[in-house]
Design a protein around this motif. Structure first.
Motif, PDB file in Angstrom:
ATOM      1  N   SER A  67     -18.740 -11.907   7.967  1.00 55.37           N
ATOM      2  CA  SER A  67     -17.520 -12.703   8.168  1.00 55.37           C
ATOM      3  C   SER A  67     -16.480 -12.442   7.088  1.00 55.37           C
ATOM      4  N   GLY A  68     -16.907 -11.927   5.936  1.00 56.92           N
ATOM      5  CA  GLY A  68     -15.973 -11.646   4.847  1.00 56.92           C
ATOM      6  C   GLY A  68     -15.295 -10.300   4.940  1.00 56.92           C
ATOM      7  N   MET A  69     -15.695  -9.464   5.910  1.00 55.54           N
ATOM      8  CA  MET A  69     -15.127  -8.126   6.025  1.00 55.54           C
ATOM      9  C   MET A  69     -13.988  -8.080   7.035  1.00 55.54           C
ATOM     10  N   ASP A  70     -13.000  -7.230   6.768  1.00 58.62           N
ATOM     11  CA  ASP A  70     -11.986  -6.962   7.781  1.00 58.62           C
ATOM     12  C   ASP A  70     -12.492  -5.849   8.693  1.00 58.62           C
ATOM     13  N   SER A  71     -11.724  -5.524   9.734  1.00 55.31           N
ATOM     14  CA  SER A  71     -12.211  -4.584  10.748  1.00 55.31           C
ATOM     15  C   SER A  71     -12.452  -3.194  10.174  1.00 55.31           C
ATOM     16  N   ASP A  72     -11.686  -2.791   9.175  1.00 56.56           N
ATOM     17  CA  ASP A  72     -11.911  -1.483   8.557  1.00 56.56           C
ATOM     18  C   ASP A  72     -13.186  -1.487   7.717  1.00 56.56           C
ATOM     19  N   GLN A  73     -13.424  -2.571   6.997  1.00 54.56           N
ATOM     20  CA  GLN A  73     -14.627  -2.659   6.171  1.00 54.56           C
ATOM     21  C   GLN A  73     -15.891  -2.698   7.024  1.00 54.56           C
ATOM     22  N   GLN A  74     -15.780  -3.197   8.261  1.00 48.85           N
ATOM     23  CA  GLN A  74     -16.934  -3.265   9.153  1.00 48.85           C
ATOM     24  C   GLN A  74     -17.449  -1.881   9.544  1.00 48.85           C
ATOM     25  N   VAL A  75     -16.635  -0.864   9.396  1.00 48.50           N
ATOM     26  CA  VAL A  75     -17.050   0.485   9.797  1.00 48.50           C
ATOM     27  C   VAL A  75     -17.040   1.444   8.608  1.00 48.50           C
ATOM     28  N   GLY A  76     -17.125   0.909   7.400  1.00 50.13           N
ATOM     29  CA  GLY A  76     -17.230   1.764   6.232  1.00 50.13           C
ATOM     30  C   GLY A  76     -18.544   2.521   6.236  1.00 50.13           C
ATOM     31  N   ASP A  77     -18.493   3.806   5.857  1.00 50.30           N
ATOM     32  CA  ASP A  77     -19.706   4.618   5.961  1.00 50.30           C
ATOM     33  C   ASP A  77     -20.618   4.504   4.749  1.00 50.30           C
ATOM     34  N   CYS A  78     -20.386   3.496   3.889  1.00 46.58           N
ATOM     35  CA  CYS A  78     -21.305   3.268   2.767  1.00 46.58           C
ATOM     36  C   CYS A  78     -22.635   2.696   3.250  1.00 46.58           C
ATOM     37  N   VAL A  79     -22.642   2.050   4.422  1.00 47.87           N
ATOM     38  CA  VAL A  79     -23.870   1.486   4.990  1.00 47.87           C
ATOM     39  C   VAL A  79     -24.551   2.549   5.852  1.00 47.87           C
ATOM     40  N   LEU A  80     -25.842   2.753   5.629  1.00 46.30           N
ATOM     41  CA  LEU A  80     -26.605   3.722   6.399  1.00 46.30           C
ATOM     42  C   LEU A  80     -27.415   3.066   7.510  1.00 46.30           C
ATOM     43  N   SER A  81     -28.099   1.966   7.185  1.00 42.56           N
ATOM     44  CA  SER A  81     -28.950   1.280   8.150  1.00 42.56           C
ATOM     45  C   SER A  81     -29.296  -0.086   7.585  1.00 42.56           C
ATOM     46  N   GLN A  82     -30.144  -0.816   8.289  1.00 39.78           N
ATOM     47  CA  GLN A  82     -30.661  -2.086   7.787  1.00 39.78           C
ATOM     48  C   GLN A  82     -32.152  -2.171   8.078  1.00 39.78           C
ATOM     49  N   LEU A  83     -32.849  -2.940   7.249  1.00 37.23           N
ATOM     50  CA  LEU A  83     -34.296  -3.097   7.357  1.00 37.23           C
ATOM     51  C   LEU A  83     -34.611  -4.579   7.482  1.00 37.23           C
ATOM     52  N   LEU A  84     -35.655  -4.900   8.240  1.00 37.17           N
ATOM     53  CA  LEU A  84     -36.010  -6.289   8.502  1.00 37.17           C
ATOM     54  C   LEU A  84     -37.149  -6.748   7.603  1.00 37.17           C
ATOM     55  N   LEU A  85     -37.246  -8.044   7.454  1.00 42.21           N
ATOM     56  CA  LEU A  85     -38.313  -8.666   6.673  1.00 42.21           C
ATOM     57  C   LEU A  85     -39.665  -8.051   7.024  1.00 42.21           C
ATOM     58  N   GLY A  86     -40.399  -7.628   5.999  1.00 39.19           N
ATOM     59  CA  GLY A  86     -41.729  -7.068   6.202  1.00 39.19           C
ATOM     60  C   GLY A  86     -41.750  -5.590   6.527  1.00 39.19           C
ATOM     61  N   GLU A  87     -40.577  -4.972   6.727  1.00 41.83           N
ATOM     62  CA  GLU A  87     -40.538  -3.544   7.068  1.00 41.83           C
ATOM     63  C   GLU A  87     -41.003  -2.705   5.875  1.00 41.83           C
ATOM     64  N   ARG A  88     -41.790  -1.681   6.155  1.00 41.97           N
ATOM     65  CA  ARG A  88     -42.361  -0.845   5.101  1.00 41.97           C
ATOM     66  C   ARG A  88     -41.390   0.262   4.681  1.00 41.97           C
TER      67      ARG A  88
END
Length: 305
Positions: free
Chosen positions: A44-65
């Motif tokens: 919610s704190g990001m603008d539309s450009d920040q939502q597609v910044g390529d600094c993020v690669l993926s996300q991992l869930l609780l318990g993921e190895r």
């Protein structure tokens, strides 16, 4: 026990974000870096450009190895997300960086059959109907049961917590012994309609096109690669016209690798009209629609898992 390179660890937060590098994070990313992440607040704190910044690669869930490959003195760990295949990047899994305090040493295998979160979003509580300990636990998260249900609540083991935590029993499901049907997977993906598009997202708070496919199949214990081009390599091509709901559409520009994926939602009609559910970069949300002309022009195939 401290994290050690060469050993496995598990994610101890509800959703951990995998970064291109520690130096790539931005001030707006602070809620995603905390020892107790706030992914809705981050998005919610990001603008539309920040939502597609390529600094993020993926996300991992609780318990993921993950396999830890480096731990820096400044509190960052380089890991391989071994549950997110990424053959073109690393045969072991998806590589990237995350804060070391979002990880816990991997527990010894104890033969407990995991269950999976079936609610779009839930929370872990200290006791049945007690205070929330870990909010934002999402669909597809695997948790090991810690005992029988009580008054509609189920105790589970959570990394980084010595005592069992609780969530509504209705929010959990058993992982199926048999592969899911395409209709079952599509029904899960449909529940993520209107979720915000986030580059690299794999959560019910923000997701990208290949993350939507990865997460929908993950709900049933099926491990698909993380990126769209790898997902194409891991699935079976079909003749266009033979696709059915729950199959996959892939898109690429001439001479370029696959850049987009969607889930087929209807059999193609006479004249070639096709429909799909996808996380749309341009409209910044998950939606179901007829393929517009520019999508049809880049459609390179239909595949089946």
């Amino acid at each position: 026990m401290e994290l050690q390179p060469g050993r496995e660890a598990v994610v101890r937060v509800a959703v951990a974000t995998l970064w291109k590098s520690p130096e790539a994070v931005r001030p707006v990313d602070r809620p995603a870096l905390a020892a107790r992440t706030d992914i809705p607040g981050w998005i919610s704190g990001m603008d539309s450009d920040q939502q597609v910044g390529d600094c993020v690669l993926s996300q991992l869930l609780l318990g993921e190895r993950v396999l830890v490959t480096d731990v820096r003195a400044d509190g960052w760990a380089h890991v391989i997300a071994v549950e997110q295949p990424a053959a073109k990047l690393d045969p072991r899994g998806y590589p990237g960086w995350l804060p070391a305090d979002q990880l816990a040493p991997a527990p010894a295998a104890d033969g407990v059959t995991p269950m999976v979160v079936d609610a779009v979003a839930s929370a872990l509580h200290a006791a049945p109907d007690g205070p929330v300990v870990l909010p934002g636990v999402i669909l597809g998260t695997r948790l090991a049961a810690a005992g029988p249900a009580r008054e509609g609540w189920r105790p589970v083991h959570a990394p980084g917590h010595a005592d069992p935590l609780w969530l509504p029993e209705a929010h959990l499901a058993a992982l199926p012994a048999d592969p899911p049907t395409a209709a079952e997977v599509l029904a899960v993906a449909q529940r993520l309609r209107h979720v915000v598009y986030i580059w690299g997202g794999v959560s019910a708070y923000g997701i990208d096109c290949s993350g939507l496919v990865h997460l929908a199949w993950r709900r049933f214990g099926v491990r698909l690669p993380r990126d769209a081009d790898d997902q194409a390599d891991a699935t079976t091509p079909l003749a266009l016209g033979d696709e059915r709901p729950g199959d996959l559409y892939f898109f690429a520009r001439p001479g370029r690798k696959i850049h987009h994926i969607g889930i087929v939602t209807a059999e193609p009609r006479d004249g070639g009209d096709r429909r799909m559910l996808h996380a749309c970069y341009r409209q910044r949300r998950v939606l179901e629609e007829q393929l517009p002309a520019d999508r049809v022009a880049t459609l390179v195939g239909a595949h089946r898992v």
